[in-house]
Motif scaffolding. Structure first.
Motif, PDB file in Angstrom:
ATOM      1  N   LEU A  66      30.740 169.431  11.812  1.00  0.00           N
ATOM      2  CA  LEU A  66      31.207 170.761  12.737  1.00  0.00           C
ATOM      3  C   LEU A  66      32.096 171.407  11.877  1.00  0.00           C
ATOM      4  O   LEU A  66      32.222 172.998  12.260  1.00  0.00           O
ATOM      5  CB  LEU A  66      31.840 170.621  13.933  1.00  0.00           C
ATOM      6  CG  LEU A  66      30.639 169.286  15.040  1.00  0.00           C
ATOM      7  CD1 LEU A  66      31.336 169.439  16.307  1.00  0.00           C
ATOM      8  CD2 LEU A  66      29.699 170.925  15.272  1.00  0.00           C
ATOM      9  N   VAL A  67      33.584 170.279  10.977  1.00  0.00           N
ATOM     10  CA  VAL A  67      34.176 171.575  10.452  1.00  0.00           C
ATOM     11  C   VAL A  67      33.785 171.832   8.686  1.00  0.00           C
ATOM     12  O   VAL A  67      34.803 172.015   7.937  1.00  0.00           O
ATOM     13  CB  VAL A  67      35.371 170.742  10.543  1.00  0.00           C
ATOM     14  CG1 VAL A  67      36.008 170.037  11.781  1.00  0.00           C
ATOM     15  CG2 VAL A  67      34.950 169.253   9.426  1.00  0.00           C
ATOM     16  N   LYS A  68      32.582 171.872   8.174  1.00  0.00           N
ATOM     17  CA  LYS A  68      31.794 172.219   7.557  1.00  0.00           C
ATOM     18  C   LYS A  68      31.831 173.838   7.306  1.00  0.00           C
ATOM     19  O   LYS A  68      31.620 174.084   8.825  1.00  0.00           O
ATOM     20  CB  LYS A  68      31.094 171.182   6.560  1.00  0.00           C
ATOM     21  CG  LYS A  68      31.360 170.007   6.425  1.00  0.00           C
ATOM     22  CD  LYS A  68      30.355 168.722   6.032  1.00  0.00           C
ATOM     23  CE  LYS A  68      30.304 167.855   5.950  1.00  0.00           C
ATOM     24  NZ  LYS A  68      29.699 166.966   5.636  1.00  0.00           N
ATOM     25  N   ASP A  69      31.870 174.032   6.251  1.00  0.00           N
ATOM     26  CA  ASP A  69      30.979 175.218   6.499  1.00  0.00           C
ATOM     27  C   ASP A  69      29.299 175.262   6.796  1.00  0.00           C
ATOM     28  O   ASP A  69      29.594 176.334   6.766  1.00  0.00           O
ATOM     29  CB  ASP A  69      31.225 175.995   5.213  1.00  0.00           C
ATOM     30  CG  ASP A  69      32.883 176.261   4.716  1.00  0.00           C
ATOM     31  OD1 ASP A  69      33.137 176.681   5.543  1.00  0.00           O
ATOM     32  OD2 ASP A  69      33.093 176.278   3.803  1.00  0.00           O
ATOM     33  N   THR A  70      29.140 174.303   6.333  1.00  0.00           N
ATOM     34  CA  THR A  70      27.256 174.532   5.870  1.00  0.00           C
ATOM     35  C   THR A  70      26.877 173.063   7.352  1.00  0.00           C
ATOM     36  O   THR A  70      27.757 171.780   7.224  1.00  0.00           O
ATOM     37  CB  THR A  70      26.601 174.326   5.142  1.00  0.00           C
ATOM     38  OG1 THR A  70      26.980 172.980   4.115  1.00  0.00           O
ATOM     39  CG2 THR A  70      27.080 175.047   4.049  1.00  0.00           C
ATOM     40  N   LEU A  71      26.117 173.110   7.893  1.00  0.00           N
ATOM     41  CA  LEU A  71      25.713 171.858   8.489  1.00  0.00           C
ATOM     42  C   LEU A  71      23.790 172.421   7.372  1.00  0.00           C
ATOM     43  O   LEU A  71      23.104 172.567   7.528  1.00  0.00           O
ATOM     44  CB  LEU A  71      24.828 172.966   9.897  1.00  0.00           C
ATOM     45  CG  LEU A  71      24.304 172.081  11.157  1.00  0.00           C
ATOM     46  CD1 LEU A  71      25.547 170.936  10.664  1.00  0.00           C
ATOM     47  CD2 LEU A  71      24.360 172.545  12.460  1.00  0.00           C
ATOM     48  N   ARG A  72      23.526 170.559   7.556  1.00  0.00           N
ATOM     49  CA  ARG A  72      22.173 170.012   7.404  1.00  0.00           C
ATOM     50  C   ARG A  72      20.980 170.562   8.174  1.00  0.00           C
ATOM     51  O   ARG A  72      21.195 169.357   8.915  1.00  0.00           O
ATOM     52  CB  ARG A  72      22.706 168.525   6.247  1.00  0.00           C
ATOM     53  CG  ARG A  72      21.163 167.861   5.793  1.00  0.00           C
ATOM     54  CD  ARG A  72      21.955 166.924   5.778  1.00  0.00           C
ATOM     55  NE  ARG A  72      22.630 166.991   4.433  1.00  0.00           N
ATOM     56  CZ  ARG A  72      23.306 165.140   4.111  1.00  0.00           C
ATOM     57  NH1 ARG A  72      22.371 164.304   4.622  1.00  0.00           N
ATOM     58  NH2 ARG A  72      23.610 165.911   3.276  1.00  0.00           N
ATOM     59  N   GLY A  73      20.434 170.567   8.112  1.00  0.00           N
ATOM     60  CA  GLY A  73      19.463 170.800   8.672  1.00  0.00           C
ATOM     61  C   GLY A  73      17.917 170.267   8.005  1.00  0.00           C
ATOM     62  O   GLY A  73      17.616 170.214   6.939  1.00  0.00           O
ATOM     63  N   ALA A  74      16.871 170.523   8.854  1.00  0.00           N
ATOM     64  CA  ALA A  74      15.444 170.188   8.562  1.00  0.00           C
ATOM     65  C   ALA A  74      15.006 170.913   7.330  1.00  0.00           C
ATOM     66  O   ALA A  74      14.362 170.517   5.795  1.00  0.00           O
ATOM     67  CB  ALA A  74      14.925 170.075   9.708  1.00  0.00           C
ATOM     68  N   GLN A  75      15.137 172.308   7.284  1.00  0.00           N
ATOM     69  CA  GLN A  75      14.796 173.657   6.639  1.00  0.00           C
ATOM     70  C   GLN A  75      15.896 173.408   5.685  1.00  0.00           C
ATOM     71  O   GLN A  75      16.237 174.570   4.990  1.00  0.00           O
ATOM     72  CB  GLN A  75      15.168 174.689   7.259  1.00  0.00           C
ATOM     73  CG  GLN A  75      13.595 175.069   8.238  1.00  0.00           C
ATOM     74  CD  GLN A  75      13.455 174.433   9.312  1.00  0.00           C
ATOM     75  OE1 GLN A  75      14.544 174.122   9.986  1.00  0.00           O
ATOM     76  NE2 GLN A  75      12.326 173.437   9.811  1.00  0.00           N
ATOM     77  N   GLY A  76      16.842 172.345   4.850  1.00  0.00           N
ATOM     78  CA  GLY A  76      17.828 173.255   4.631  1.00  0.00           C
ATOM     79  C   GLY A  76      19.615 173.025   5.132  1.00  0.00           C
ATOM     80  O   GLY A  76      19.682 173.578   5.903  1.00  0.00           O
ATOM     81  N   ASP A  77      20.182 173.479   4.283  1.00  0.00           N
ATOM     82  CA  ASP A  77      22.003 173.580   4.897  1.00  0.00           C
ATOM     83  C   ASP A  77      21.480 175.513   5.170  1.00  0.00           C
ATOM     84  O   ASP A  77      21.124 176.156   4.913  1.00  0.00           O
ATOM     85  CB  ASP A  77      22.841 173.734   3.484  1.00  0.00           C
ATOM     86  CG  ASP A  77      22.543 171.818   3.479  1.00  0.00           C
ATOM     87  OD1 ASP A  77      22.837 171.405   3.949  1.00  0.00           O
ATOM     88  OD2 ASP A  77      23.629 172.262   2.228  1.00  0.00           O
ATOM     89  N   GLN A  78      22.980 175.255   6.250  1.00  0.00           N
ATOM     90  CA  GLN A  78      22.920 176.480   6.570  1.00  0.00           C
ATOM     91  C   GLN A  78      24.394 176.114   7.332  1.00  0.00           C
ATOM     92  O   GLN A  78      24.625 175.758   8.080  1.00  0.00           O
ATOM     93  CB  GLN A  78      22.296 175.898   8.947  1.00  0.00           C
ATOM     94  CG  GLN A  78      20.315 176.247   8.677  1.00  0.00           C
ATOM     95  CD  GLN A  78      19.803 177.318   7.887  1.00  0.00           C
ATOM     96  OE1 GLN A  78      19.726 178.287   8.293  1.00  0.00           O
ATOM     97  NE2 GLN A  78      18.631 176.946   6.824  1.00  0.00           N
ATOM     98  N   ARG A  79      24.623 178.347   7.299  1.00  0.00           N
ATOM     99  CA  ARG A  79      26.093 178.290   6.926  1.00  0.00           C
ATOM    100  C   ARG A  79      26.290 177.933   9.169  1.00  0.00           C
ATOM    101  O   ARG A  79      25.596 178.849   9.474  1.00  0.00           O
ATOM    102  CB  ARG A  79      26.052 179.826   6.684  1.00  0.00           C
ATOM    103  CG  ARG A  79      26.174 179.415   4.654  1.00  0.00           C
ATOM    104  CD  ARG A  79      26.198 180.696   4.549  1.00  0.00           C
ATOM    105  NE  ARG A  79      28.211 181.368   4.563  1.00  0.00           N
ATOM    106  CZ  ARG A  79      27.962 182.652   4.465  1.00  0.00           C
ATOM    107  NH1 ARG A  79      27.181 183.671   4.245  1.00  0.00           N
ATOM    108  NH2 ARG A  79      29.928 182.623   5.088  1.00  0.00           N
ATOM    109  N   ILE A  80      27.384 177.594   9.435  1.00  0.00           N
ATOM    110  CA  ILE A  80      27.831 177.975  10.048  1.00  0.00           C
ATOM    111  C   ILE A  80      29.386 179.066  10.537  1.00  0.00           C
ATOM    112  O   ILE A  80      29.702 179.176   9.761  1.00  0.00           O
ATOM    113  CB  ILE A  80      28.950 176.301  10.595  1.00  0.00           C
ATOM    114  CG1 ILE A  80      27.941 175.274  10.700  1.00  0.00           C
ATOM    115  CG2 ILE A  80      29.222 176.675  12.008  1.00  0.00           C
ATOM    116  CD1 ILE A  80      28.316 173.867  10.897  1.00  0.00           C
ATOM    117  N   VAL A  81      28.900 179.887  11.791  1.00  0.00           N
ATOM    118  CA  VAL A  81      30.130 181.048  11.594  1.00  0.00           C
ATOM    119  C   VAL A  81      31.128 180.109  12.821  1.00  0.00           C
ATOM    120  O   VAL A  81      32.009 180.286  12.118  1.00  0.00           O
ATOM    121  CB  VAL A  81      29.456 181.648  13.277  1.00  0.00           C
ATOM    122  CG1 VAL A  81      30.743 182.799  12.911  1.00  0.00           C
ATOM    123  CG2 VAL A  81      28.449 182.075  12.276  1.00  0.00           C
TER     124      VAL A  81
END
Length: 666
Positions: A66-81
């Protein structure tokens, strides 16, 4: 105190407009959060339980994904707003409180709270609180709200500077919340530093319900009283000696050290022939001498010219007394005004504090700073939302302006109080001067009245001078006697109070009470039992003790009862067993004392540390089940590659939250 997690929800708004989330129900009893492998988000979920309550020091603010800029997902890393943590917690009365904390990606200092379940979360009925300075004391402080909700009392402990401070929830949680990164390094490894003396000992004492803190507080308070009384006694003696010696008298019978010897003071003067005469004897002799000389005095015919002088002095005395009465009445009126101003000042101080708290809340949540946003600025009745924009033309004050206005009022009131106090002091000086003038006039009047008896022969004049000398001596003796009597009475009170404090202190046991020793023995039995069940074998189980001096595990290493730290000579896996057994024994011992402040909750993240034996590790869950049978809640996050933990947990009827191979946030 009672705290139970009921539900936790994590949300992460992604840059692509989607929402990654996780919602988990946590039940009373044992809760297992399981995944097939590491790095699937278990620690994010577990650490959110602490961070969601504002206990950042326990995990150093780490909520992983939650404190990262990105989130690891099944489709790859996603940017977090931005992200958010929502917790639903319950207290002993099964009342529910839902808390929301934003992560953008830094952790917000503002907390949104709604009284009710997470399922009913809405903007309506939200309350705003804040973390940081004043969190435990201010009316809008979040930890004050949390403490009241879960029934955590204001426990007073001794600080590093011998003062008194409160024991914070961070200390309690450091003993019951074992996170993965640093929590397994030591018992209470994530304990914060807030100037508490012997913080581990004080915390464990509260968790077990010992009287240690209360006895320690009482002992510390009595010692401070001793020091305070000794300082007052020493100061009082010094003032008394200067006073007595300044009148050419001496004093004896007052010990230099308070409480040593007997307090039997005597004020005396050494007269001719090195004879000591007490002040009381000198006063008695002077009064007898005066009585004999007055009895021999002869009255003479009055002098008519003296009558007019005494009339003038009488009129002057009347005028002086009238003026002094006016001044005394004015002084009393000013005192009343000052009291009313000071009461108003206290009201302004409270208003100022509330406005500052409101300003802090508004800035935390990025809201406008207008003092009136949903009420009429004149009648304060609620206004329909569609009319608010039209009301902006009304010259309302913002919170900043309101704070500035109240501050100006406070400063003005302080200036008025200063002026009034200065005026009172001037009146006081003038009143004292008038008092002196009245005293002088009365003395003159008395002397003239004596002269009204007529011409005095030379032998009577000499007798009159003797009478005046004796009267002056009597006045001086009485003045000294009155002043020293009050000072000696005060010193005697201090002396007796000191003896009372010293007596109470001597009766206080320096070691533990019988009840505390009994509770520690029960805790030690449970700790040893759990160690044995977990397969501890670095030392004989019987050599492991809970030390009465520190309340921590110690090892007896020889026949002389030499005790060393529990990690001395202990294997890495056995050190994990010690921490696990200690924390679970604390939970199990909660019901041994009604004074216990254990929240009936324990959290473990990855207890299978240091390659602990698999069979011993599985026995850990048997102990957890035993602890939870009394109604407590234990939350465990674990990696379970071979599904052995799942099978054990199902056999023990535990609540399993199984993510398998999935990421927790998805």
């Amino acid at each position: 105190m009672h705290l139970r997690y009921s539900r936790v929800r994590l949300e992460a708004k992604l840059f692509n407009g989607k929402l990654a989330s996780c919602e988990v129900e946590l039940r009373p009893g044992a809760n297992l959060i399981l995944t097939d492998s590491n790095t699937q988000g278990k620690s994010t979920l577990v650490n959110a339980l602490a961070v969601g309550l504002g206990l950042d020091d326990l995990v150093k603010g780490n909520v992983a994904a939650l404190v990262k800029d990105t989130l690891r997902g099944a489709q790859g890393d996603q940017r977090i707003v931005e992200a958010a943590i929502l917790l639903e917690i319950a207290n002993a009365s099964n009342e529910l409180l839902t808390i929301r904390r934003s992560v953008k990606p830094e952790l917000s200092r503002g907390m949104l709270v709604r009284r009710g379940p997470l399922s009913q979360w809405s903007e309506a009925g939200l309350e705003e609180y804040y973390l940081g300075s004043g969190s435990y004391t201010d009316t809008r402080g979040f930890h004050r709200l949390l403490s009241e909700f879960i029934g955590f009392p204001e426990v007073q402990v001794i600080s590093q500077d011998d003062g008194v401070m409160r024991l914070y929830l961070e200390y309690i949680f450091s003993a019951i919340f074992i996170e993965q990164k640093r929590g397994w390094a030591d018992i209470m490894a994530n304990m914060p530093y807030y100037r508490v003396r012997d913080p581990k000992k004080s915390t464990i004492a509260e968790l077990l319900g010992l009287d240690y803190i209360r006895n320690n507080l009482q002992r510390n308070a009595l010692r401070l009283d001793e020091q305070r009384l000794k300082a007052r006694y020493d100061t009082g003696i010094a003032i008394l000696r200067r006073h007595v010696n300044g009148r050419q008298f001496s004093i004896k019978g007052i010990p230099s050290d308070i409480g040593v010897g007997s307090f039997s003071p005597q004020i005396f003067r050494v007269t001719e022939g090195e004879k000591q005469q007490s002040l009381a004897d000198l006063l008695s002799a002077a009064e007898a001498d005066l009585a004999s000389k007055i009895a021999l005095a002869d009255l003479t015919p009055p002098d008519p010219s003296l009558q007019s002088r005494i009339d003038e002095i009488s009129k002057r005395i009347t005028a002086l007394v009238t003026r002094k009465s006016e001044l005394d009445n004015a002084i009393a009126a000013i005192r009343g005004n000052v009291r009313r101003y000071q009461q108003r000042l206290e009201v302004l101080a409270r208003d100022l504090q509330k406005n500052k708290e409101e300003l802090k809340i508004r800035r935390l949540f990025n809201r406008d700073e207008w003092a009136i946003t949903s009420a009429c600025p004149v009648c304060e009745q609620s206004i329909d939302g569609t009319l608010l924009s039209q009301m902006r033309s009304f010259p309302t004050m913002s919170i900043d302006e309101n704070v500035e206005y109240i501050t100006d009022q406070r400063n003005l009131l302080q200036d008025i109080i200063s002026v009034e106090i200065a005026r009172r002091e001037r009146h006081q000086v003038e009143s004292e001067q008038l008092g002196n003038e009245i005293s002088i006039a009365l003395t003159q009047q008395s002397e003239i009245q004596k002269s009204l008896a007529g011409a005095i022969p030379s032998e009577l004049m000499a007798r009159a001078r003797d009478i005046a000398r004796i009267e002056n001596a009597i006045g001086s003796y009485r003045d000294l006697l009155d002043q020293t009597s009050s000072e000696l009475a005060a010193l005697l009170n201090i002396w007796n109070e000191y003896l009372d404090v010293a007596g109470k202190l001597s009766k206080l046991r320096s070691d533990l009470s019988a009840d505390d020793q009994s509770l520690l023995r029960q805790f030690q039995r449970t700790f040893r039992d759990y160690l044995g069940r977990l397969g501890f074998n670095s030392f004989e189980i019987g050599s492991m003790v809970i030390d009465e001096g520190s309340f921590m595990p110690r090892v007896i290493v020889n026949d002389r009862d030499r005790r060393v730290r529990a990690d001395f000579g202990t294997s890495a896996s056995d050190w994990i067993r010690i921490i696990t057994a200690f924390v679970l024994a604390l939970h199990a011992s909660r019901d041994n004392s009604q004074k216990s402040n254990h929240p009936n909750l324990t959290v473990f993240d990855e207890p299978a540390q240091q390659n602990i034996d698999r069979q011993d590790y599985l026995k850990f869950f048997d102990i957890v089940a035993d602890v939870c049978r009394k109604g407590g809640q234990v939350i465990v996050a674990a990696t379970d590659k071979d599904h052995a933990v799942r099978a054990r947990a199902q056999g023990l009827h535990m609540h399993v939250i199984d993510f398998g191979s999935e990421y927790i946030l998805r």
